[in-house]
Motif scaffolding. Structure first.
Motif, mmCIF file in Angstrom:
data_model
loop_
_atom_site.group_PDB
_atom_site.id
_atom_site.type_symbol
_atom_site.label_atom_id
_atom_site.label_comp_id
_atom_site.label_asym_id
_atom_site.label_seq_id
_atom_site.Cartn_x
_atom_site.Cartn_y
_atom_site.Cartn_z
ATOM 1 N N MET A 1 -6.228 13.221 -2.061
ATOM 2 C CA MET A 1 -5.898 11.767 -1.809
ATOM 3 C C MET A 1 -7.218 11.636 -2.622
ATOM 4 O O MET A 1 -8.571 12.281 -2.353
ATOM 5 N N LYS A 2 -6.878 9.965 -1.884
ATOM 6 C CA LYS A 2 -8.456 9.623 -3.003
ATOM 7 C C LYS A 2 -9.159 8.755 -1.953
ATOM 8 O O LYS A 2 -9.239 7.186 -2.003
ATOM 9 N N LEU A 3 -10.585 8.735 -1.045
ATOM 10 C CA LEU A 3 -10.609 8.463 -0.554
ATOM 11 C C LEU A 3 -11.927 7.383 -0.929
ATOM 12 O O LEU A 3 -12.793 7.774 -1.987
ATOM 13 N N ASP B 1 0.677 3.365 -5.140
ATOM 14 C CA ASP B 1 0.728 2.491 -5.873
ATOM 15 C C ASP B 1 -0.793 1.705 -6.000
ATOM 16 O O ASP B 1 -0.944 0.906 -7.206
ATOM 17 N N GLY B 2 -1.620 2.458 -5.537
ATOM 18 C CA GLY B 2 -3.211 2.398 -6.503
ATOM 19 C C GLY B 2 -3.776 0.258 -6.000
ATOM 20 O O GLY B 2 -4.543 0.240 -5.896
ATOM 21 N N LYS B 3 -3.327 0.402 -4.518
ATOM 22 C CA LYS B 3 -3.992 -0.342 -3.416
ATOM 23 C C LYS B 3 -5.078 0.157 -2.529
ATOM 24 O O LYS B 3 -4.644 1.269 -2.022
ATOM 25 N N LEU C 1 -1.221 9.963 8.460
ATOM 26 C CA LEU C 1 -1.614 8.935 8.752
ATOM 27 C C LEU C 1 -0.139 8.162 7.941
ATOM 28 O O LEU C 1 0.049 8.929 6.477
ATOM 29 N N ASP C 2 0.488 7.034 8.166
ATOM 30 C CA ASP C 2 1.352 6.191 7.531
ATOM 31 C C ASP C 2 0.506 5.087 6.332
ATOM 32 O O ASP C 2 0.315 3.722 7.454
ATOM 33 N N ILE C 3 -0.103 5.742 5.447
ATOM 34 C CA ILE C 3 -1.234 5.300 4.381
ATOM 35 C C ILE C 3 -0.642 3.404 4.160
ATOM 36 O O ILE C 3 -2.008 3.297 4.697
#
Length: 280
Positions: free
Chosen positions: A1-3, A20-22, A49-51
């Motif tokens: 993950m990127k938090l 997707d980078g959002k 979670l459903d990111i």
């Protein structure tokens, strides 16, 4: 993950970068990227979670990638090639100094050149973020206490650091001298923190082009070593040293002035961009 943390200073929202980078809003699920949220249990809840169903955020500013940092610990002369360029011997044990947490800022915020500074310098570093309390941990178990990694810019004022009486801290702790981020990249995404390309440019000119594979004391050793002297807590950041190419090591030395733009990054951890301005 990127938090990450997004928003104006003091108003940052916790967020996550999707595939997707959002940038997606986590604020309905965690209070901040700190404490419980970056514990193993907290990460598991985020991962469940459903990111892509989370609200997308408009990014007006990226804040420091972790909040609530109690200690900002730095390791000096921890790259063999950097020690050589400064004329220093590789230390027999890690050199430890502290950077004031008030130095922490966002990865793209302006950096203030302090009053009286003539030797403000750059240092791209691998930041290690602690995810659970570590005390007297072995090197073999040390990585279990790391939540992830980030780009850390250990901005330094060399005159304050080396030419004034006392320790290095006052040359390292000026306001804005600790940009971290853009992301806290969780440990599972980085299979080998000792093999990451690191780079830094000043006004488009490459100054540092190195790798974490020349680190003298690796991440696991450093975490274990520090835990013998002090407890490490969730949100603590360890900045692990810099490869060669700093201004102090040049002949003649080269330092930053108002208007200079510094860009830096680490493979798979993202990049930063700062304009240096005079602190009035």
């Amino acid at each position: 993950m990127k938090l990450m943390r997004v928003g104006q200073p003091g108003q940052e929202k916790p967020a996550i970068l999707d595939a997707d980078g959002k940038v997606r809003d986590l604020s309905q699920h965690v209070d901040d990227i700190s404490g419980a949220a970056i514990s193993p249990e907290g990460l598991a809840r985020i991962a469940a979670l459903d990111i892509k169903s989370l609200p997308e955020l408009t990014v007006d500013r990226i804040g420091a990638c972790v909040a609530g940092t109690g200690k900002f610990i730095c390791i000096g002369l921890n790259f063999s090639d950097h020690a050589a360029e400064t004329g220093a011997a590789v230390p027999p044990e890690p050199v430890i100094f502290m950077k004031a947490t008030s130095a922490i800022c966002g990865p793209n915020d302006d950096v203030l050149i302090p009053r009286g500074s003539e030797k403000t310098d750059w240092e791209v570093e691998l930041g290690v973020v602690i995810g659970k309390t570590a005390k007297y941990v072995s090197e073999a178990e040390a990585m279990d206490y790391v939540v992830g990694y980030c780009v850390s810019h250990d901005v330094s004022e060399r005159g304050f650091q080396t030419e004034r009486a006392g320790q290095w801290t006052k040359g390292k702790s000026c306001d804005t001298f600790g940009p971290i981020g853009p992301w806290l990249v969780t440990r599972d995404e980085i299979d080998d923190p000792q093999n990451l390309g690191m780079w830094l440019k000043v006004n488009g000119e490459t100054m540092q082009d190195g790798s974490s594979n020349t680190m003298v004391y690796g991440v696991a050793f450093v975490v274990s070593y520090l835990s013998q002297f002090m407890s490490l807590h969730p949100g603590d950041v360890i900045s692990t040293g810099t490869p060669p190419g700093v201004g102090m090591g040049m002949k003649p030395p080269r330092y930053l002035k108002p208007g200079d733009v510094v860009e830096l990054g680490i493979e798979r951890l993202g990049s930063q961009r700062q304009t240096f301005v005079a602190d009035r």
